[in-house]
Design a protein around this motif. Structure first.
Motif, mmCIF file in Angstrom:
data_model
loop_
_atom_site.group_PDB
_atom_site.id
_atom_site.type_symbol
_atom_site.label_atom_id
_atom_site.label_comp_id
_atom_site.label_asym_id
_atom_site.label_seq_id
_atom_site.Cartn_x
_atom_site.Cartn_y
_atom_site.Cartn_z
ATOM 1 N N THR A 45 9.576 -10.963 1.329
ATOM 2 C CA THR A 45 9.329 -10.722 -0.087
ATOM 3 C C THR A 45 10.300 -9.682 -0.639
ATOM 4 N N LEU A 46 10.545 -9.781 -1.945
ATOM 5 C CA LEU A 46 11.393 -8.792 -2.603
ATOM 6 C C LEU A 46 10.830 -7.391 -2.399
ATOM 7 N N LEU A 47 9.506 -7.264 -2.472
ATOM 8 C CA LEU A 47 8.878 -5.952 -2.267
ATOM 9 C C LEU A 47 9.138 -5.434 -0.871
ATOM 10 N N ASP A 48 9.048 -6.289 0.134
ATOM 11 C CA ASP A 48 9.320 -5.845 1.500
ATOM 12 C C ASP A 48 10.770 -5.421 1.682
ATOM 13 N N HIS A 49 11.688 -6.110 1.026
ATOM 14 C CA HIS A 49 13.089 -5.673 1.083
ATOM 15 C C HIS A 49 13.223 -4.256 0.530
ATOM 16 N N ALA A 50 12.534 -3.969 -0.577
ATOM 17 C CA ALA A 50 12.604 -2.631 -1.169
ATOM 18 C C ALA A 50 11.990 -1.584 -0.240
ATOM 19 N N ILE A 51 10.884 -1.933 0.401
ATOM 20 C CA ILE A 51 10.257 -0.997 1.351
ATOM 21 C C ILE A 51 11.156 -0.788 2.556
ATOM 22 N N VAL A 63 5.788 5.384 -2.457
ATOM 23 C CA VAL A 63 4.754 5.062 -3.437
ATOM 24 C C VAL A 63 5.220 3.830 -4.214
ATOM 25 N N VAL A 64 4.370 2.812 -4.266
ATOM 26 C CA VAL A 64 4.679 1.586 -4.991
ATOM 27 C C VAL A 64 3.864 1.567 -6.274
ATOM 28 N N ALA A 77 1.369 -4.307 -0.627
ATOM 29 C CA ALA A 77 1.950 -2.998 -0.325
ATOM 30 C C ALA A 77 1.022 -2.169 0.565
ATOM 31 N N ARG A 78 -0.270 -2.196 0.266
ATOM 32 C CA ARG A 78 -1.217 -1.405 1.068
ATOM 33 C C ARG A 78 -1.358 -1.956 2.476
ATOM 34 N N LYS A 79 -1.251 -3.270 2.617
ATOM 35 C CA LYS A 79 -1.316 -3.857 3.946
ATOM 36 C C LYS A 79 -0.163 -3.368 4.809
ATOM 37 N N ARG A 80 0.976 -3.184 4.176
ATOM 38 C CA ARG A 80 2.148 -2.732 4.934
ATOM 39 C C ARG A 80 2.188 -1.219 5.106
ATOM 40 N N LEU A 81 1.853 -0.473 4.051
ATOM 41 C CA LEU A 81 2.053 0.978 4.053
ATOM 42 C C LEU A 81 0.769 1.780 4.210
ATOM 43 N N GLY A 82 -0.380 1.119 4.041
ATOM 44 C CA GLY A 82 -1.647 1.818 4.169
ATOM 45 C C GLY A 82 -2.257 2.159 2.824
ATOM 46 N N GLU A 83 -3.529 2.527 2.861
ATOM 47 C CA GLU A 83 -4.229 2.926 1.644
ATOM 48 C C GLU A 83 -3.557 4.162 1.046
ATOM 49 N N GLY A 84 -3.565 4.236 -0.252
ATOM 50 C CA GLY A 84 -2.936 5.362 -0.927
ATOM 51 C C GLY A 84 -1.465 5.180 -1.192
ATOM 52 N N ALA A 85 -0.920 4.015 -0.793
ATOM 53 C CA ALA A 85 0.516 3.784 -0.976
ATOM 54 C C ALA A 85 0.847 3.253 -2.360
#
Length: 470
Positions: A45-51, A63-64, A77-85
């Motif tokens: 995903t484009l978001l994963d490329h950015a992360i 922070v997304v 995003a939270r699935k990848r980086l965790g809650e609060g991301a």
């Protein structure tokens, strides 16, 4: 191959880093039920490329910024980086307002913040790193309090313009809708990527107004505010292709083409043979060793590794599979997730392999389905063999032993094991285990009827003749 590696230039700065990734855009021009930043480049995903890029920059906090209209983005995003991301921008009121949404999430962070965009999948750590190089000098009196990434556009169009003084000193950024004819002649454009000290960034953003054509709070206005305070504002420049955004299906396809070309070029440099590279489709995590040959029109889905000396012949499709040294795949083969092809094994034309470990030197050369189980070293799978692995409710495994010979058109009804060195007769349906070295026959006894074919043809010919005389 992922981007998640430490930046080689990280030693230039010891300040902690954080990233704010803007992912709240509605993406209406995509005309798709899938949120824009969850579309994919290279299967990611484009978001994963950015992360990936933020992690490659050694950002210890990410922070997304997401929108209320696309809850799937926040979930991803939270699935990848965790809650609060994630933080919510609601309602959307411009890029400056979006970054301000992250202020509380970074309130306890002391370091540099880089703002990036989830819809710019070609951004990479080496492209952004010069901003931190500029920032590193600020503590020595020669760097930038605010650093902006720019590019020289072939067609500036709707891009914001960078108004520069000598030495890439940045005076202000003017959005295209607010630019007069003179400013519109400027070819130095804004990518939107910006880096500054966290406290300074949010202090400047708190003073941004919305007196502009769109009545929005622009992130770009922090440059003018910083300059008014006699702070140092500088620009670094990147190739236009590396900062191109995605706002439509056409732009997504264009970005995919750029990404694919770069990955193919990298593999060619690393010693992979591709006679027609433009026809090969790669994924973000495709691993091809030096000495691999990839023939035309091969598709690599996510999760594929190919060891040296292997040949992937034309029109094959691989996903979630591992191919050993010297193996031969295709043409027209399909390897599905869980396929493990051993050294020097052959998977031939119109053979599908799913969740099967194929031993060294084994062969399945024609028209077979191998699903769930294993094939031992040096075994031979005859044409038309089927692993019958599904009973409509559950999956079961088939195991073919080392050196076994499976006759053509054999159906192996799982769960079943064919022993080492065993054989099955062509056309057999095997429902019970076959002992090592045994021959299994699971077919009806042949019955011949002398003269039947001759009499049948004569009867049909006579009927045809009578029809013709009427």
């Amino acid at each position: 191959m992922t981007n998640a590696v430490s930046s080689p230039a990280r030693a230039n700065s010891t300040r902690p880093r954080a990233a704010v990734i803007l992912a709240a855009g509605q993406g209406t021009r995509m005309k798709s039920p899938t949120p824009k930043v969850l579309h994919r480049i290279g299967g990611r995903t484009l978001l994963d490329h950015a992360i990936d890029t933020a992690q490659a920059l050694d950002c210890e906090r990410i922070v997304v910024v997401v929108g209320a209209h696309s809850p799937q983005v926040g979930e991803h995003a939270r699935k990848r980086l965790g809650e609060g991301a994630t933080v919510l921008q609601d309602p959307p009121q411009g890029t400056g307002h979006a970054v301000l949404a992250a202020r509380e999430a970074l309130a306890d962070f002391d370091g540099d913040v880089v703002v990036t965009f989830a819809d710019c999948p070609l951004l990479s750590a080496p492209v952004i790193e010069p901003l931190f190089d500029l920032r590193a000098g600020s503590s020595r009196g020669g760097g930038a309090d605010v650093a902006v990434l720019g590019f020289e556009a072939a067609n500036p169009g709707a891009y914001g313009r960078l108004i520069l003084a000598p030495g890439h000193v940045l005076l202000r950024i003017v959005e295209a809708k607010d630019a007069d004819d003179t400013v519109k002649q400027v070819r130095h454009c804004n990518s939107g990527v910006l880096a500054a000290d966290r406290a300074l960034l949010f202090d400047l953003l708190a003073n941004v107004g919305n007196d502009n054509a769109n009545k929005e709070y622009y992130l770009t206005d922090v440059v003018g505010l910083a300059h008014d305070r006699s702070l140092s504002t500088r620009a670094a420049f990147a190739p236009e292709a590396s900062v191109q955004g995605v706002n439509s299906q056409a732009e997504l396809a264009a970005a995919e083409a750029v990404w694919q070309a770069a990955r193919r070029s990298a593999f060619l440099v690393e010693g992979v043979t591709m006679p027609a590279p433009d026809t090969v489709h790669l994924s973000w995590d495709t691993r091809l060793a030096a000495g691999v040959t990839v023939e035309p029109f091969v598709v690599f889905g996510p999760g594929v590794s190919v060891a040296t000396g292997a040949v992937i012949k034309a029109f094959s499709h691989l996903e979630g599979a591992a191919v050993g040294e010297g193996a031969l795949i295709g043409p027209y083969a399909r390897l599905r997730p869980g396929a493990e092809i051993g050294p020097d094994a052959h998977i031939g034309n119109f053979v599908e392999v799913k969740k099967v470990k194929v031993g060294a030197g084994a062969k399945a050369n024609h028209l077979s389905y191998l699903g769930d189980g294993s094939v031992g070293p040096k075994a031979n799978i005859g044409a038309g063999t089927i692993f019958c692995n599904y009973d409509g409710f559950d999956k079961f495994e088939t195991h073919v032993g080392a050196g076994a010979f499976i006759g053509s058109n054999t159906a192996l009804v799982a769960p079943v094991r064919v022993g080492d060195g065993a054989m099955t007769g062509s056309g057999s349906v095997i429902t019970r285990d076959v002992a090592d070295g045994a021959l299994a026959l699971g077919r009806g006894v042949q019955s011949d009827k002398p003269g039947w074919a001759t009499r049948f043809r004569a009867m049909k010919a006579a009927k045809t003749a009578r029809k013709d005389t009427k």
